[in-house]
Design a protein around this motif. Structure first.
Motif, PDB file in Angstrom:
ATOM      1  N   GLN A 171       0.833  -1.201   0.000  1.00 34.58           N
ATOM      2  CA  GLN A 171       0.000   0.000   0.000  1.00 34.58           C
ATOM      3  C   GLN A 171       0.866   1.248   0.000  1.00 34.58           C
ATOM      4  OE1 GLN A 171      -2.489  -0.691   3.433  1.00 34.58           O
ATOM      5  NE2 GLN A 171      -4.169  -1.492   2.189  1.00 34.58           N
ATOM      6  N   GLU A 172       1.961   1.235   0.767  1.00 30.35           N
ATOM      7  CA  GLU A 172       2.872   2.376   0.802  1.00 30.35           C
ATOM      8  C   GLU A 172       3.539   2.584  -0.550  1.00 30.35           C
ATOM      9  OE1 GLU A 172       5.210   5.544   2.365  1.00 30.35           O
ATOM     10  OE2 GLU A 172       3.386   4.552   3.093  1.00 30.35           O
ATOM     11  N   LEU A 173       3.981   1.496  -1.174  1.00 36.57           N
ATOM     12  CA  LEU A 173       4.609   1.610  -2.483  1.00 36.57           C
ATOM     13  C   LEU A 173       3.620   2.135  -3.527  1.00 36.57           C
ATOM     14  CD1 LEU A 173       6.676  -1.718  -2.497  1.00 36.57           C
ATOM     15  CD2 LEU A 173       7.583   0.615  -2.325  1.00 36.57           C
ATOM     16  N   ALA A 174       2.374   1.673  -3.449  1.00 37.85           N
ATOM     17  CA  ALA A 174       1.361   2.135  -4.398  1.00 37.85           C
ATOM     18  C   ALA A 174       1.068   3.625  -4.206  1.00 37.85           C
ATOM     19  CB  ALA A 174       0.081   1.316  -4.231  1.00 37.85           C
ATOM     20  N   MET A 175       0.996   4.068  -2.961  1.00 33.04           N
ATOM     21  CA  MET A 175       0.739   5.488  -2.710  1.00 33.04           C
ATOM     22  C   MET A 175       1.911   6.347  -3.187  1.00 33.04           C
ATOM     23  SD  MET A 175      -1.299   5.719   0.931  1.00 33.04           S
ATOM     24  CE  MET A 175      -0.079   4.759   1.852  1.00 33.04           C
ATOM     25  N   GLY A 176       3.132   5.851  -2.988  1.00 31.28           N
ATOM     26  CA  GLY A 176       4.296   6.582  -3.461  1.00 31.28           C
ATOM     27  C   GLY A 176       4.325   6.700  -4.966  1.00 31.28           C
ATOM     28  N   GLU A 177       3.950   5.639  -5.659  1.00 32.18           N
ATOM     29  CA  GLU A 177       3.903   5.669  -7.117  1.00 32.18           C
ATOM     30  C   GLU A 177       2.785   6.580  -7.611  1.00 32.18           C
ATOM     31  OE1 GLU A 177       4.759   4.833 -11.116  1.00 32.18           O
ATOM     32  OE2 GLU A 177       5.937   4.579  -9.277  1.00 32.18           O
ATOM     33  N   ALA A 178       1.693   6.659  -6.868  1.00 35.87           N
ATOM     34  CA  ALA A 178       0.569   7.503  -7.282  1.00 35.87           C
ATOM     35  C   ALA A 178       0.943   8.979  -7.260  1.00 35.87           C
ATOM     36  CB  ALA A 178      -0.636   7.256  -6.376  1.00 35.87           C
ATOM     37  N   VAL A 179       1.865   9.354  -6.380  1.00 33.92           N
ATOM     38  CA  VAL A 179       2.298  10.754  -6.309  1.00 33.92           C
ATOM     39  C   VAL A 179       3.048  11.153  -7.569  1.00 33.92           C
ATOM     40  CG1 VAL A 179       3.797  12.371  -5.058  1.00 33.92           C
ATOM     41  CG2 VAL A 179       2.362  10.759  -3.785  1.00 33.92           C
ATOM     42  N   ASP A 180       3.868  10.242  -8.075  1.00 39.64           N
ATOM     43  CA  ASP A 180       4.666  10.533  -9.282  1.00 39.64           C
ATOM     44  C   ASP A 180       4.645   9.297 -10.178  1.00 39.64           C
ATOM     45  OD1 ASP A 180       6.349  11.673 -11.132  1.00 39.64           O
ATOM     46  OD2 ASP A 180       8.189  11.257  -9.987  1.00 39.64           O
ATOM     47  N   PRO A 181       3.530   9.042 -10.855  1.00 41.00           N
ATOM     48  CA  PRO A 181       3.385   7.802 -11.624  1.00 41.00           C
ATOM     49  C   PRO A 181       4.240   7.790 -12.885  1.00 41.00           C
ATOM     50  CG  PRO A 181       1.501   9.231 -11.989  1.00 41.00           C
ATOM     51  CD  PRO A 181       2.324   9.882 -10.916  1.00 41.00           C
ATOM     52  N   SER A 182       4.542   6.586 -13.333  1.00 40.69           N
ATOM     53  CA  SER A 182       5.264   6.426 -14.594  1.00 40.69           C
ATOM     54  C   SER A 182       4.359   6.857 -15.735  1.00 40.69           C
ATOM     55  CB  SER A 182       5.671   4.960 -14.775  1.00 40.69           C
ATOM     56  OG  SER A 182       4.524   4.132 -14.855  1.00 40.69           O
ATOM     57  N   THR A 184       3.309   5.499 -18.400  1.00 43.48           N
ATOM     58  CA  THR A 184       2.305   4.541 -18.875  1.00 43.48           C
ATOM     59  C   THR A 184       1.304   4.151 -17.798  1.00 43.48           C
ATOM     60  OG1 THR A 184       3.709   2.652 -18.294  1.00 43.48           O
ATOM     61  CG2 THR A 184       3.978   3.598 -20.500  1.00 43.48           C
ATOM     62  N   GLY A 185       1.658   4.360 -16.526  1.00 45.86           N
ATOM     63  CA  GLY A 185       0.776   3.975 -15.425  1.00 45.86           C
ATOM     64  C   GLY A 185       0.792   2.497 -15.120  1.00 45.86           C
ATOM     65  N   VAL A 186       1.666   1.750 -15.818  1.00 46.13           N
ATOM     66  CA  VAL A 186       1.697   0.296 -15.638  1.00 46.13           C
ATOM     67  C   VAL A 186       2.138  -0.073 -14.227  1.00 46.13           C
ATOM     68  CG1 VAL A 186       2.807  -1.836 -16.381  1.00 46.13           C
ATOM     69  CG2 VAL A 186       2.072  -0.159 -18.085  1.00 46.13           C
ATOM     70  N   ILE A 187       3.137   0.623 -13.710  1.00 42.82           N
ATOM     71  CA  ILE A 187       3.657   0.294 -12.377  1.00 42.82           C
ATOM     72  C   ILE A 187       2.584   0.500 -11.325  1.00 42.82           C
ATOM     73  CG2 ILE A 187       5.358   0.909 -10.624  1.00 42.82           C
ATOM     74  CD1 ILE A 187       7.292   1.648 -12.836  1.00 42.82           C
ATOM     75  N   LEU A 188       1.886   1.626 -11.391  1.00 43.99           N
ATOM     76  CA  LEU A 188       0.835   1.910 -10.414  1.00 43.99           C
ATOM     77  C   LEU A 188      -0.269   0.864 -10.485  1.00 43.99           C
ATOM     78  CD1 LEU A 188      -0.421   3.688  -8.255  1.00 43.99           C
ATOM     79  CD2 LEU A 188      -1.368   5.132 -10.074  1.00 43.99           C
ATOM     80  N   THR A 189      -0.659   0.509 -11.705  1.00 45.26           N
ATOM     81  CA  THR A 189      -1.700  -0.511 -11.869  1.00 45.26           C
ATOM     82  C   THR A 189      -1.268  -1.833 -11.259  1.00 45.26           C
ATOM     83  OG1 THR A 189      -2.486   0.521 -13.913  1.00 45.26           O
ATOM     84  CG2 THR A 189      -3.096  -1.775 -13.543  1.00 45.26           C
ATOM     85  N   GLY A 190      -0.007  -2.197 -11.495  1.00 45.19           N
ATOM     86  CA  GLY A 190       0.503  -3.448 -10.949  1.00 45.19           C
ATOM     87  C   GLY A 190       0.556  -3.435  -9.436  1.00 45.19           C
ATOM     88  N   LEU A 191       1.013  -2.324  -8.858  1.00 43.00           N
ATOM     89  CA  LEU A 191       1.099  -2.222  -7.392  1.00 43.00           C
ATOM     90  C   LEU A 191      -0.287  -2.257  -6.760  1.00 43.00           C
ATOM     91  CD1 LEU A 191       3.934   0.439  -6.960  1.00 43.00           C
ATOM     92  CD2 LEU A 191       4.024  -1.962  -6.266  1.00 43.00           C
ATOM     93  N   ASN A 192      -1.241  -1.566  -7.379  1.00 45.65           N
ATOM     94  CA  ASN A 192      -2.608  -1.594  -6.849  1.00 45.65           C
ATOM     95  C   ASN A 192      -3.188  -3.005  -6.885  1.00 45.65           C
ATOM     96  OD1 ASN A 192      -2.895   1.111  -6.130  1.00 45.65           O
ATOM     97  ND2 ASN A 192      -3.562   1.724  -8.177  1.00 45.65           N
ATOM     98  N   SER A 193      -2.897  -3.707  -7.971  1.00 47.05           N
ATOM     99  CA  SER A 193      -3.372  -5.087  -8.094  1.00 47.05           C
ATOM    100  C   SER A 193      -2.736  -5.980  -7.034  1.00 47.05           C
ATOM    101  CB  SER A 193      -3.067  -5.619  -9.500  1.00 47.05           C
ATOM    102  OG  SER A 193      -3.450  -6.973  -9.618  1.00 47.05           O
TER     103      SER A 193
END
Length: 233
Positions: A171-182, A184-193
């Motif tokens: 959850q922490e990693l996903a929130m960190g990625e949401a602040v500055d997403p890649s 394509t958004g692929v990383i955020l989608t993967g972390l959320n999943s």
């Protein structure tokens, strides 16, 4: 018993965070481990017996912060299961709980609890100063302050700590990625999943452990009654 360093290593292996320079700092994992212990204590509190040397004329005794008979400090005292006073009587003298506002409280073999922090036990009778009070309680499991500190919960329940800590980390990693997403958004989608799956894994495992620890319930068939108890003969 597993200590904090060993537990942290288990969690890193489960997360795949095993590079020479890991993504997650030890301090982060240490905090999440303690958060997981607090969560665990809500479902599976620790049982403790506390012996208190009474003082003459003193009827009020706090429970938190005392060392129990296993040598572990009591914190988060919750339910009182049994009060024996004075300890050592034969047969044991088990006190009944009665409101201290009751006119029959003072001078009688009874007790009451004040649930304001810290939890305080109040005796009806007045100690002479030679008695020992025995209190059986449920309380929180001890938090881990040092790497050498050992976790107090049963080792076969470690999976719950690992799963909940993994959930907090994802959850922490996903929130960190949401602040500055890649881009394509692929990383955020993967972390959320992954976080959603970790939450499901934790809730499913918790339900199994609660079911297996329940004192009652129907069992339709021995080998299927509880996945953690299946065995071959």
């Amino acid at each position: 018993m597993v200590n904090r360093q060993e537990l942290r290593t288990m969690i890193r292996l489960r997360l795949g965070d095993v590079a020479e320079t890991p993504v997650l700092a030890d301090a982060q994992l240490n905090q999440w481990i303690n958060d997981s212990i607090r969560e665990y204590s809500n479902h599976f509190p620790r049982f403790a017996e506390v012996h208190i040397a009474c003082s003459a004329g003193v009827r009020e005794y706090s429970l938190n912060g005392r060392m129990d008979e296993s040598g572990v400090a009591v914190s988060g005292a919750d339910a009182v299961l049994r009060v024996e006073y004075p300890l050592g009587e034969k047969p044991p003298r088990i006190l009944l709980r009665r409101s201290e506002m009751d006119s029959r409280f003072i001078g009688e073999n009874c007790y009451d609890l004040r649930n304001d922090l810290p939890v305080t036990l109040v005796l009806g009778s007045v100690p002479k100063g030679m008695e020992v009070l025995s209190v059986w309680i449920t309380c929180a499991h001890s938090l881990l302050a040092q790497d050498a500190d050992e976790i107090s919960l049963p080792e076969h329940h470690l999976e719950l700590i690992i799963l909940f800590t993994r959930l907090l980390a994802l959850q922490e990693l996903a929130m960190g990625e949401a602040v500055d997403p890649s881009p394509t958004g692929v990383i955020l989608t993967g972390l959320n999943s992954m976080a959603a799956r970790a939450k499901q894994d934790y809730e499913t495992t918790l339900a199994v452990y609660i079911n297996c620890s329940s004192p009652g319930g129907s069992i339709s068939k021995w080998e299927n009654s509880c996945p953690l108890l299946r065995r071959s003969f």
